[in-house]
Write a protein that holds these residues in place. Structure first.
Motif, PDB file in Angstrom:
ATOM      1  N   MET A 179     -11.092  47.817  11.286  1.00  0.00           N
ATOM      2  CA  MET A 179     -12.416  48.090  12.174  1.00  0.00           C
ATOM      3  C   MET A 179     -12.542  46.773  12.585  1.00  0.00           C
ATOM      4  N   ALA A 180     -12.192  45.503  12.054  1.00  0.00           N
ATOM      5  CA  ALA A 180     -12.762  44.403  12.300  1.00  0.00           C
ATOM      6  C   ALA A 180     -11.957  44.015  13.510  1.00  0.00           C
ATOM      7  N   ALA A 181     -10.750  43.934  13.530  1.00  0.00           N
ATOM      8  CA  ALA A 181      -9.323  43.745  14.639  1.00  0.00           C
ATOM      9  C   ALA A 181      -9.548  44.954  15.779  1.00  0.00           C
ATOM     10  N   ALA A 182     -10.181  46.082  15.259  1.00  0.00           N
ATOM     11  CA  ALA A 182     -11.095  47.147  16.805  1.00  0.00           C
ATOM     12  C   ALA A 182     -12.033  45.891  17.234  1.00  0.00           C
ATOM     13  N   LEU A 183     -13.101  45.794  16.298  1.00  0.00           N
ATOM     14  CA  LEU A 183     -14.115  45.370  17.036  1.00  0.00           C
ATOM     15  C   LEU A 183     -14.078  44.333  18.047  1.00  0.00           C
ATOM     16  N   ASN A 184     -12.836  43.500  17.793  1.00  0.00           N
ATOM     17  CA  ASN A 184     -12.901  41.951  18.388  1.00  0.00           C
ATOM     18  C   ASN A 184     -12.168  42.229  19.450  1.00  0.00           C
ATOM     19  N   ALA A 185     -10.698  43.743  19.653  1.00  0.00           N
ATOM     20  CA  ALA A 185     -10.696  43.569  20.581  1.00  0.00           C
ATOM     21  C   ALA A 185     -11.473  44.293  21.721  1.00  0.00           C
ATOM     22  N   PHE A 211      -6.870  48.918  23.673  1.00  0.00           N
ATOM     23  CA  PHE A 211      -6.625  49.924  22.656  1.00  0.00           C
ATOM     24  C   PHE A 211      -6.754  51.003  21.986  1.00  0.00           C
ATOM     25  N   ILE A 212      -6.164  51.100  21.130  1.00  0.00           N
ATOM     26  CA  ILE A 212      -6.268  51.767  19.767  1.00  0.00           C
ATOM     27  C   ILE A 212      -6.346  52.108  18.507  1.00  0.00           C
ATOM     28  N   LEU A 233     -19.147  50.405  14.975  1.00  0.00           N
ATOM     29  CA  LEU A 233     -18.257  50.767  15.524  1.00  0.00           C
ATOM     30  C   LEU A 233     -18.700  51.742  16.428  1.00  0.00           C
ATOM     31  N   ASN A 234     -19.132  52.528  16.218  1.00  0.00           N
ATOM     32  CA  ASN A 234     -20.113  53.393  16.838  1.00  0.00           C
ATOM     33  C   ASN A 234     -21.074  53.097  17.771  1.00  0.00           C
ATOM     34  N   GLU A 235     -21.894  52.314  17.567  1.00  0.00           N
ATOM     35  CA  GLU A 235     -22.574  52.003  18.745  1.00  0.00           C
ATOM     36  C   GLU A 235     -22.282  50.641  19.768  1.00  0.00           C
ATOM     37  N   GLY A 280      -8.867  40.677  10.455  1.00  0.00           N
ATOM     38  CA  GLY A 280      -8.475  41.433  10.888  1.00  0.00           C
ATOM     39  C   GLY A 280      -9.030  40.770  12.256  1.00  0.00           C
ATOM     40  N   GLY A 281     -10.218  40.313  12.149  1.00  0.00           N
ATOM     41  CA  GLY A 281     -10.882  39.556  12.972  1.00  0.00           C
ATOM     42  C   GLY A 281      -9.426  38.299  14.159  1.00  0.00           C
ATOM     43  N   THR A 282      -8.857  37.834  12.741  1.00  0.00           N
ATOM     44  CA  THR A 282      -8.045  37.382  13.253  1.00  0.00           C
ATOM     45  C   THR A 282      -6.719  37.324  13.632  1.00  0.00           C
ATOM     46  N   ALA A 283      -6.665  38.722  13.659  1.00  0.00           N
ATOM     47  CA  ALA A 283      -5.354  38.945  13.886  1.00  0.00           C
ATOM     48  C   ALA A 283      -5.362  40.098  15.124  1.00  0.00           C
ATOM     49  N   ALA A 284      -7.119  40.044  15.277  1.00  0.00           N
ATOM     50  CA  ALA A 284      -7.133  40.363  16.611  1.00  0.00           C
ATOM     51  C   ALA A 284      -6.453  39.407  17.928  1.00  0.00           C
ATOM     52  N   LEU A 285      -7.226  38.054  17.287  1.00  0.00           N
ATOM     53  CA  LEU A 285      -7.761  37.213  18.313  1.00  0.00           C
ATOM     54  C   LEU A 285      -6.228  37.012  18.834  1.00  0.00           C
ATOM     55  N   GLN A 286      -5.325  36.557  17.469  1.00  0.00           N
ATOM     56  CA  GLN A 286      -3.568  35.852  18.104  1.00  0.00           C
ATOM     57  C   GLN A 286      -3.179  36.982  18.759  1.00  0.00           C
ATOM     58  N   ALA A 287      -3.558  39.028  18.768  1.00  0.00           N
ATOM     59  CA  ALA A 287      -2.879  39.681  19.528  1.00  0.00           C
ATOM     60  C   ALA A 287      -2.891  39.528  20.990  1.00  0.00           C
ATOM     61  N   VAL A 288      -4.489  38.870  21.112  1.00  0.00           N
ATOM     62  CA  VAL A 288      -5.009  38.617  22.648  1.00  0.00           C
ATOM     63  C   VAL A 288      -4.499  37.277  23.036  1.00  0.00           C
ATOM     64  N   LYS A 289      -4.102  36.584  22.329  1.00  0.00           N
ATOM     65  CA  LYS A 289      -3.231  35.493  23.249  1.00  0.00           C
ATOM     66  C   LYS A 289      -2.027  35.975  23.211  1.00  0.00           C
ATOM     67  N   TYR A 290      -1.463  36.464  22.402  1.00  0.00           N
ATOM     68  CA  TYR A 290      -0.320  36.900  22.479  1.00  0.00           C
ATOM     69  C   TYR A 290       0.166  38.299  24.047  1.00  0.00           C
ATOM     70  N   LEU A 291      -0.891  39.054  24.049  1.00  0.00           N
ATOM     71  CA  LEU A 291      -0.190  39.604  24.731  1.00  0.00           C
ATOM     72  C   LEU A 291      -0.636  39.151  26.204  1.00  0.00           C
ATOM     73  N   ASP A 292      -1.608  37.825  26.411  1.00  0.00           N
ATOM     74  CA  ASP A 292      -2.067  37.177  27.476  1.00  0.00           C
ATOM     75  C   ASP A 292      -0.808  36.209  27.827  1.00  0.00           C
ATOM     76  N   SER A 293       0.310  35.924  27.135  1.00  0.00           N
ATOM     77  CA  SER A 293       1.508  34.913  27.120  1.00  0.00           C
ATOM     78  C   SER A 293       1.755  35.822  27.997  1.00  0.00           C
ATOM     79  N   LEU A 294       2.286  37.348  27.790  1.00  0.00           N
ATOM     80  CA  LEU A 294       3.361  38.320  27.833  1.00  0.00           C
ATOM     81  C   LEU A 294       3.158  39.148  29.682  1.00  0.00           C
TER      82      LEU A 294
END
Length: 296
Positions: free
Chosen positions: A24-30, A37-38, A77-79, A277-291
């Motif tokens: 849930m924390a990852a989804a919020l940051n995404a 994302f899903i 998440l609902n909000e 979870g929040g950190t993983a989302a931030l790192q995933a965003v960086k990875y996506l940007d690198s692509l």
């Protein structure tokens, strides 16, 4: 907070598997970073949190119950208009893009966060060695391969009953081994075994199921758990002390695949899971940007 499976797209930038605090924390940051994302989870998100009588170390909310905190997570998440899609993942093929396989549908994602928690059940002896060689986790997916053959369903919940009933129309013999106390509702052609599994036996393929006091000759064994062990979801994932091995960026041994929460090992703490979870989302965003950056 659910969505028709028919509305799931075939491809996302990011997929998050698991709807506990880490997922849930990852989804919020995404969502905050406006990513496509899903969030894939179960019908009831974070049962472990819901059962906690009191949480004392969640900053700003002293002495809140686990269920109250869980409801606050879901409301947040609902909000933010974040849906949790009830989707049980049965396997993942490495990417990018990663291919995520479920019972009724598959999808792709350029990056992936595993937030699957820990499985309460250990692997059976022989399970890992014979995975894909007669051992599987979705009978309705692989059932046609066992036409007129013998199969066993080992299940930790009532979910396995549907799998066994489905296989009764395909197989010459279906055995059902429940790891729960309720009486299963099964087709009369399914034979229930109350013994516990000692070992799954076979050399190049499944040959037998060892129940200790009885040996069942079978061609396939399907194991139905609420949460699959991470190393069984994606072949070749590097593990350490029974947990997914990650670095300080929560990167796994596969580029584009991140992990967060209890599945990365101890300490099994709520605050650690949400932070990862929040950190993983931030790192995933960086990875996506690198692509998107053109290669020289």
């Amino acid at each position: 907070m659910s969505e028709d499976l028919n509305n799931i797209k075939d491809h996302y930038e990011l997929a998050i598997i698991g709807c506990g605090p880490a997922g849930m924390a990852a989804a919020l940051n995404a969502k905050i970073r406006k990513r496509d994302f899903i969030l894939l989870g179960s019908e009831f998100c974070s049962p472990k949190l819901s059962k906690a009588p009191q949480i004392e170390n969640w900053l700003g909310f002293p002495e809140i119950s686990g269920e109250d905190l869980r409801q606050r997570f879901l409301n947040h998440l609902n909000e933010k208009d974040i849906s949790i899609i009830p989707f049980k993942v049965t396997s993942i093929y490495p990417g990018p893009p990663f291919t995520i396989i479920g019972k009724e549908k598959s999808l792709e994602a350029d990056a992936l966060i595993l937030a699957t928690g820990v499985s309460a059940s250990k692997l059976f002896p022989g399970e890992a060695e014979l995975l894909g060689m007669g051992v599987g986790y979705c009978a309705t997916c692989d059932g046609p391969l066992y036409k007129d053959k013998k199969a066993a369903i080992i299940s930790y919940s009532h979910e396995g009953e549907d799998e066994a009933n489905f296989m009764a129309d395909i197989c010459s013999q279906v055995y059902y081994i429940p790891y729960y106390s309720d009486v299963p509702s099964l087709d009369s052609r399914v034979e229930v075994k109350k013994s516990k599994v000692a070992r799954i036996v076979g050399k190049e393929r499944v040959e037998q199921l060892d129940l200790g006091d009885e040996q069942l000759t079978v061609d396939g064994v399907f194991i139905i758990r609420e949460n699959l062990p991470a190393e069984q979801l994606i072949s070749g994932l590097e593990m350490e002390d029974g947990a997914i091995k990650v670095n300080h960026k929560l990167e796994t041994s596969f580029p584009g695949l991140f992990a967060a929460g209890d599945c990365t090992g101890q300490p099994y703490q709520l605050i650690k899971a949400a932070g990862e979870g929040g950190t993983a989302a931030l790192q995933a965003v960086k990875y996506l940007d690198s692509l998107k950056v053109p290669k020289p």
